[in-house]
Scaffold this motif. Structure first.
Motif, PDB file in Angstrom:
ATOM      1  N   LEU A  41      -9.600  15.358  42.754  1.00  0.00           N
ATOM      2  CA  LEU A  41      -8.580  16.044  42.129  1.00  0.00           C
ATOM      3  C   LEU A  41      -8.577  15.537  40.890  1.00  0.00           C
ATOM      4  N   LEU A  42      -7.817  16.532  39.995  1.00  0.00           N
ATOM      5  CA  LEU A  42      -8.501  15.962  38.253  1.00  0.00           C
ATOM      6  C   LEU A  42      -7.034  15.721  37.697  1.00  0.00           C
ATOM      7  N   ALA A  43      -6.283  15.535  38.723  1.00  0.00           N
ATOM      8  CA  ALA A  43      -4.313  15.001  37.493  1.00  0.00           C
ATOM      9  C   ALA A  43      -4.590  14.345  36.732  1.00  0.00           C
ATOM     10  N   SER A  44      -5.424  12.686  37.785  1.00  0.00           N
ATOM     11  CA  SER A  44      -4.896  11.258  36.936  1.00  0.00           C
ATOM     12  C   SER A  44      -5.901  11.973  35.141  1.00  0.00           C
ATOM     13  N   MET A  45      -6.602  12.272  36.009  1.00  0.00           N
ATOM     14  CA  MET A  45      -7.819  12.576  34.927  1.00  0.00           C
ATOM     15  C   MET A  45      -7.800  12.683  33.607  1.00  0.00           C
ATOM     16  N   VAL A  46      -6.230  14.259  33.615  1.00  0.00           N
ATOM     17  CA  VAL A  46      -6.296  15.065  32.801  1.00  0.00           C
ATOM     18  C   VAL A  46      -4.840  14.276  32.332  1.00  0.00           C
ATOM     19  N   ARG A  47      -4.400  13.582  33.171  1.00  0.00           N
ATOM     20  CA  ARG A  47      -2.838  12.782  32.549  1.00  0.00           C
ATOM     21  C   ARG A  47      -3.510  11.956  31.408  1.00  0.00           C
ATOM     22  N   GLN A  48      -4.978  10.537  32.167  1.00  0.00           N
ATOM     23  CA  GLN A  48      -5.714   9.623  30.604  1.00  0.00           C
ATOM     24  C   GLN A  48      -5.640  11.151  29.458  1.00  0.00           C
ATOM     25  N   TYR A  50     -10.660  28.951  30.699  1.00  0.00           N
ATOM     26  CA  TYR A  50     -10.758  30.081  32.004  1.00  0.00           C
ATOM     27  C   TYR A  50      -9.836  30.150  32.918  1.00  0.00           C
ATOM     28  N   GLY A  51      -8.464  28.295  32.577  1.00  0.00           N
ATOM     29  CA  GLY A  51      -7.693  28.139  33.189  1.00  0.00           C
ATOM     30  C   GLY A  51      -7.799  28.383  35.354  1.00  0.00           C
ATOM     31  N   LEU A  52      -8.497  27.578  35.101  1.00  0.00           N
ATOM     32  CA  LEU A  52      -9.121  27.600  36.675  1.00  0.00           C
ATOM     33  C   LEU A  52      -8.421  26.617  37.310  1.00  0.00           C
ATOM     34  N   ARG A  53      -8.609  26.654  38.523  1.00  0.00           N
ATOM     35  CA  ARG A  53      -7.763  25.653  39.192  1.00  0.00           C
ATOM     36  C   ARG A  53      -8.336  24.663  39.465  1.00  0.00           C
ATOM     37  N   SER A  54      -7.923  24.001  40.069  1.00  0.00           N
ATOM     38  CA  SER A  54      -8.687  22.308  39.754  1.00  0.00           C
ATOM     39  C   SER A  54      -9.717  22.289  40.698  1.00  0.00           C
ATOM     40  N   GLY A  55      -9.312  23.253  42.360  1.00  0.00           N
ATOM     41  CA  GLY A  55     -10.671  22.561  42.932  1.00  0.00           C
ATOM     42  C   GLY A  55     -12.147  24.164  43.045  1.00  0.00           C
TER      43      GLY A  55
END
Length: 410
Positions: free
Chosen positions: A330-337, A256-261
């Motif tokens: 936030l999801l940034a750290s999970m995505v990077r991993q 869906y291309g959703l935002r993190s929030g």
């Protein structure tokens, strides 16, 4: 006082148990909290009056005592364990921790008064989202501290454009042009409020100089379809609770291309399993979209709910894997991993938004109308979708016509 302290520790144990901490963690937290309470008693300090500086002082004392008992210094991150127990105790005793700062001088009193009114204005009159208010408040507080430290609390009325320029100079080093522009916009907001409330003589906000950014000047990084598939495959092979959760989140991002929030705020009741639909609350527009629940997404979320999600009263679908079980931030750290685990290295940024960009490009290449793409992404207008068009430049190059050469006279 001893009975009161014992009751407080007992109450802490009950609270931690309700929050479903493990028995081992509960025992450690209560033991460290008890040691802190005993230290306070020796210093004649009430738990309700403790400050952050006193907690830091105690941790140094605890490290020294650890060395005396064991003949060595503790591990580098050891202090995080007693600190967590102490913070849990102080949240219980004071109702809020860290506690609200107290004014110690005239400058603090004025700064607190301005910031309280500014926050109310942002929330009630401008109706901004919480995240926007937090960013504006941080800049406002920082600017006032800087101004009062240099010129005192009576300097607002005589503030000049030179003061504004000097503040921007302190905030500009090591910042991107986009970041400097954001600082300028937040500073303008505070200056407008100061003028509106009569604390400055003239409106200085128009004099804040910011970099000029051109429309669509930067090309966001995206993932190719093969890279998206690789990330989903790698995360799908992880059957741990963390893996089930992360795979479900990545399916939502890719589909869906959703935002993190929007993912972090997704609630149990937002999925209608019978109707096979999912409700998305768009964080920027505050509007709701009802989208079909695609099979890969539904299967991934269901697997997480059945075998990965801890027992909790939280209504958000995705929660932390360790107590207290509250919603993700936030999801940034999970995505990077997960990108690294799949061997995927994007050319630019590697946060959750790269899945959003990839989904938009995929639809653009499938000739989906911009209006439909904007509706899926939660955009208010097609202009918000326009920046994604530049991501499909390879397609434009593929169909570009050669410019006919000019025939030279013989």
């Amino acid at each position: 006082m001893l009975n009161v302290d014992n009751e407080l520790i007992a109450e802490l144990r009950i609270v931690l148990t309700k929050q479903r901490y493990s028995p081992v963690v509960i025992g450690n937290y209560c033991a460290y909290a008890r040691g802190f309470v005993e230290y306070l008693a020796q210093q004649n300090i009430e738990v309700t009056d403790v400050t952050e500086a006193q907690v830091a002082q105690y941790l140094q004392h605890a490290i020294a005592m650890f060395g005396q008992r064991h003949g060595r210094t503790p591990a580098r991150d050891w202090h995080s364990i007693p600190r967590s127990g102490i913070h849990a105790l102080l949240r219980l005793a004071q109702g809020q921790w860290p506690s609200a700062p107290k004014a110690t001088c005239a400058a603090d009193t004025l700064r607190f008064a301005i910031c309280d009114g500014y926050e109310t204005w942002l929330r009630e009159e401008r109706g901004l989202a919480a995240a926007s208010i937090d960013a504006l408040m941080w800049e406002g507080r920082n600017f006032l501290v800087w101004q009062f430290d240099r010129h005192g609390p009576d300097s607002l009325m005589t503030m000049t454009v030179s003061d504004i320029d000097r503040y921007m100079d302190t905030r500009s080093p090591h910042q991107t042009r986009r970041s400097v522009k954001d600082v300028a916009e937040r500073l303008r907001s505070m200056l407008r409020y100061l003028h509106r409330t009569g604390r400055v003589a003239i409106d200085l906000s128009p004099h804040v100089i910011a970099p000029l950014l051109y429309a669509y000047e930067g090309v966001p990084s995206i993932l190719t379809p093969d890279q998206v598939a690789a990330v989903l495959q790698a995360s799908g092979e992880d059957k741990t609770p963390v893996g089930l959760r992360d795979h479900a989140i990545l399916q939502l991002l890719a589909t869906y291309g959703l935002r993190s929030g929007e993912i972090c705020n997704l609630r149990i009741e937002d999925i209608d399993w019978r109707a096979e639909s999912i409700r998305i609350r768009h964080t920027k527009t505050q509007a709701c979209s009802f989208l079909p629940l695609m099979a890969p997404v539904g299967e991934a979320v269901l697997a997480y709910l059945q075998a990965g999600r801890p027992v909790t009263d939280a209504r958000e679908i995705f929660v932390r894997t360790r107590a207290p079980y509250r919603k993700l931030g936030l999801l940034a750290s999970m995505v990077r991993q997960r990108l690294a685990a799949a061997g995927v290295t994007p050319s630019g940024k590697n946060g959750s938004h790269i899945f959003r960009h990839a989904r938009a490009v995929e639809m653009l290449r499938a000739a989906v109308p911009r209006k439909v793409i904007g509706d899926l992404l939660g955009h208010r207008s097609t202009e918000s979708t326009a920046p994604y068009l530049k991501l499909a430049t390879e397609d434009l190059r593929a169909i570009a016509l050669e410019v006919p050469g000019r025939e030279m006279p013989s």
